[in-house]
Design a protein around this motif. Structure first.
Motif, PDB file in Angstrom:
ATOM      1  N   PHE A 191      16.546  -4.697   2.020  1.00 18.77           N
ATOM      2  CA  PHE A 191      17.701  -4.402   2.878  1.00 18.77           C
ATOM      3  C   PHE A 191      17.648  -5.287   4.119  1.00 18.77           C
ATOM      4  CE2 PHE A 191      18.394   0.362   1.614  1.00 18.77           C
ATOM      5  CZ  PHE A 191      18.416  -0.002   0.291  1.00 18.77           C
ATOM      6  N   THR A 192      18.839  -5.622   4.633  1.00 13.41           N
ATOM      7  CA  THR A 192      18.941  -6.396   5.866  1.00 13.41           C
ATOM      8  C   THR A 192      19.994  -5.771   6.764  1.00 13.41           C
ATOM      9  OG1 THR A 192      18.346  -8.440   4.702  1.00 13.41           O
ATOM     10  CG2 THR A 192      19.373  -8.656   6.871  1.00 13.41           C
ATOM     11  N   ILE A 193      19.606  -5.459   7.991  1.00 17.20           N
ATOM     12  CA  ILE A 193      20.547  -4.929   8.975  1.00 17.20           C
ATOM     13  C   ILE A 193      21.021  -6.079   9.855  1.00 17.20           C
ATOM     14  CG2 ILE A 193      18.727  -4.309  10.629  1.00 17.20           C
ATOM     15  CD1 ILE A 193      20.432  -1.851  11.386  1.00 17.20           C
ATOM     16  N   SER A 194      22.297  -6.049  10.211  1.00 21.43           N
ATOM     17  CA  SER A 194      22.856  -7.064  11.099  1.00 21.43           C
ATOM     18  C   SER A 194      23.970  -6.437  11.922  1.00 21.43           C
ATOM     19  CB  SER A 194      23.385  -8.258  10.301  1.00 21.43           C
ATOM     20  OG  SER A 194      24.427  -7.857   9.423  1.00 21.43           O
ATOM     21  N   ARG A 195      24.455  -7.148  12.898  1.00 16.30           N
ATOM     22  CA  ARG A 195      25.554  -6.634  13.729  1.00 16.30           C
ATOM     23  C   ARG A 195      26.413  -7.782  14.220  1.00 16.30           C
ATOM     24  NH1 ARG A 195      22.970  -3.315  18.346  1.00 16.30           N
ATOM     25  NH2 ARG A 195      25.152  -3.117  19.046  1.00 16.30           N
ATOM     26  N   GLY A 215      19.284  -2.584  -9.464  1.00 19.02           N
ATOM     27  CA  GLY A 215      19.200  -4.030  -9.361  1.00 19.02           C
ATOM     28  C   GLY A 215      20.389  -4.665  -8.689  1.00 19.02           C
ATOM     29  N   GLY A 216      21.448  -3.889  -8.496  1.00 19.18           N
ATOM     30  CA  GLY A 216      22.655  -4.403  -7.881  1.00 19.18           C
ATOM     31  C   GLY A 216      22.598  -4.397  -6.368  1.00 19.18           C
ATOM     32  N   SER A 217      23.723  -4.746  -5.749  1.00 23.70           N
ATOM     33  CA  SER A 217      23.813  -4.865  -4.293  1.00 23.70           C
ATOM     34  C   SER A 217      25.043  -4.151  -3.765  1.00 23.70           C
ATOM     35  CB  SER A 217      23.886  -6.341  -3.886  1.00 23.70           C
ATOM     36  OG  SER A 217      22.738  -7.056  -4.291  1.00 23.70           O
ATOM     37  N   LEU A 218      24.951  -3.715  -2.529  1.00 25.92           N
ATOM     38  CA  LEU A 218      26.067  -3.157  -1.776  1.00 25.92           C
ATOM     39  C   LEU A 218      25.917  -3.582  -0.326  1.00 25.92           C
ATOM     40  CD1 LEU A 218      26.478   0.563  -2.962  1.00 25.92           C
ATOM     41  CD2 LEU A 218      28.135  -1.286  -3.260  1.00 25.92           C
ATOM     42  N   ARG A 219      27.045  -3.663   0.363  1.00 26.99           N
ATOM     43  CA  ARG A 219      27.025  -3.931   1.800  1.00 26.99           C
ATOM     44  C   ARG A 219      27.750  -2.812   2.510  1.00 26.99           C
ATOM     45  NH1 ARG A 219      30.244  -8.087   5.610  1.00 26.99           N
ATOM     46  NH2 ARG A 219      28.612  -8.602   7.094  1.00 26.99           N
ATOM     47  N   LEU A 220      27.032  -2.098   3.324  1.00 26.52           N
ATOM     48  CA  LEU A 220      27.617  -1.028   4.117  1.00 26.52           C
ATOM     49  C   LEU A 220      28.065  -1.555   5.468  1.00 26.52           C
ATOM     50  CD1 LEU A 220      25.074   1.873   3.440  1.00 26.52           C
ATOM     51  CD2 LEU A 220      27.030   1.114   2.058  1.00 26.52           C
ATOM     52  N   TRP A 278      20.214  -4.372  20.593  1.00 25.61           N
ATOM     53  CA  TRP A 278      21.600  -4.590  20.994  1.00 25.61           C
ATOM     54  C   TRP A 278      21.990  -6.057  20.922  1.00 25.61           C
ATOM     55  CZ3 TRP A 278      23.030  -7.454  25.327  1.00 25.61           C
ATOM     56  CH2 TRP A 278      22.024  -7.747  26.249  1.00 25.61           C
ATOM     57  N   ARG A 279      21.015  -6.954  21.110  1.00 23.60           N
ATOM     58  CA  ARG A 279      21.312  -8.382  20.999  1.00 23.60           C
ATOM     59  C   ARG A 279      21.288  -8.854  19.556  1.00 23.60           C
ATOM     60  NH1 ARG A 279      17.572 -10.982  25.817  1.00 23.60           N
ATOM     61  NH2 ARG A 279      18.912 -10.420  27.572  1.00 23.60           N
ATOM     62  N   GLY A 280      20.733  -8.062  18.680  1.00 24.26           N
ATOM     63  CA  GLY A 280      20.621  -8.462  17.279  1.00 24.26           C
ATOM     64  C   GLY A 280      19.438  -9.355  16.996  1.00 24.26           C
ATOM     65  N   ASP A 281      18.521  -9.498  17.968  1.00 25.52           N
ATOM     66  CA  ASP A 281      17.411 -10.428  17.785  1.00 25.52           C
ATOM     67  C   ASP A 281      16.107  -9.747  17.376  1.00 25.52           C
ATOM     68  OD1 ASP A 281      16.613 -10.922  21.347  1.00 25.52           O
ATOM     69  OD2 ASP A 281      17.016  -9.127  20.159  1.00 25.52           O
ATOM     70  N   ASN A 328      32.392  -5.117  17.013  1.00 24.21           N
ATOM     71  CA  ASN A 328      31.922  -3.732  17.152  1.00 24.21           C
ATOM     72  C   ASN A 328      31.482  -3.166  15.804  1.00 24.21           C
ATOM     73  OD1 ASN A 328      32.402  -3.760  19.872  1.00 24.21           O
ATOM     74  ND2 ASN A 328      33.760  -2.002  19.883  1.00 24.21           N
ATOM     75  N   ALA A 329      30.647  -3.899  15.106  1.00 27.45           N
ATOM     76  CA  ALA A 329      30.251  -3.487  13.762  1.00 27.45           C
ATOM     77  C   ALA A 329      28.773  -3.719  13.512  1.00 27.45           C
ATOM     78  CB  ALA A 329      31.076  -4.231  12.722  1.00 27.45           C
ATOM     79  N   VAL A 330      28.231  -2.851  12.681  1.00 26.11           N
ATOM     80  CA  VAL A 330      26.860  -2.961  12.191  1.00 26.11           C
ATOM     81  C   VAL A 330      26.919  -2.950  10.669  1.00 26.11           C
ATOM     82  CG1 VAL A 330      24.560  -1.943  12.182  1.00 26.11           C
ATOM     83  CG2 VAL A 330      26.003  -1.708  14.188  1.00 26.11           C
TER      84      VAL A 330
END
Length: 126
Positions: free
Chosen positions: A68-72, A15-20, A53-56, A77-79
């Motif tokens: 989960f949500t992926i972003s950059r 039930g918890g969260s983490l951000r990689l 690559w644009r994040g869109d 220079n990070a994902v």
């Protein structure tokens, strides 16, 4: 080729969260589709999420969609992979990777990706 270093893993209750985070070096990072994969002990590596690559544009494995949500951030220079509502079955070593330029956007096959990092371990307790 892009060099990748993952961080942010740890132990969390269900039930918890983490951000990689995935820190990248290399001039081509900002033009690479990036992805997260994971591998649990005794299991094959599996696709989790990817971002253009644009994040869109993004796509996810059904097992993590909505949680989960992926972003950059190309300027850094990070994902990233924000993981919410974690479940014990999310326990795995998480890797980021770059899509090969000859491979199609939308691929979920790890053979289409390269520049693998060392991974960061996520453990979810019940």
């Amino acid at each position: 080729q892009v060099q990748l270093v993952e961080s942010g893993g740890g132990l969390v209750q269900a039930g918890g969260s983490l951000r990689l985070s995935c820190a990248a070096s290399g001039r081509t990072f900002s033009t690479n589709t990036m992805a997260w994969f994971r591998q649990a002990p005794g299991k094959e590596r599996e696709f989790v999420a990817a971002i253009s690559w644009r994040g869109d544009s993004t796509y996810y494995a059904d097992s993590v969609k909505g949680r989960f949500t992926i972003s950059r951030d190309n300027a850094k220079n990070a994902v990233y992979l924000q993981m919410n509502s974690l479940k014990p079955e999310d326990t795995a070593n998480y890797y980021c990777a770059a899509l090969r330029r000859v491979s199609p956007f939308g691929s979920r096959w790890d053979g289409d990706f390269n520049s693998w990092g060392q991974g960061t371990q996520v453990n979810v307790s019940s």
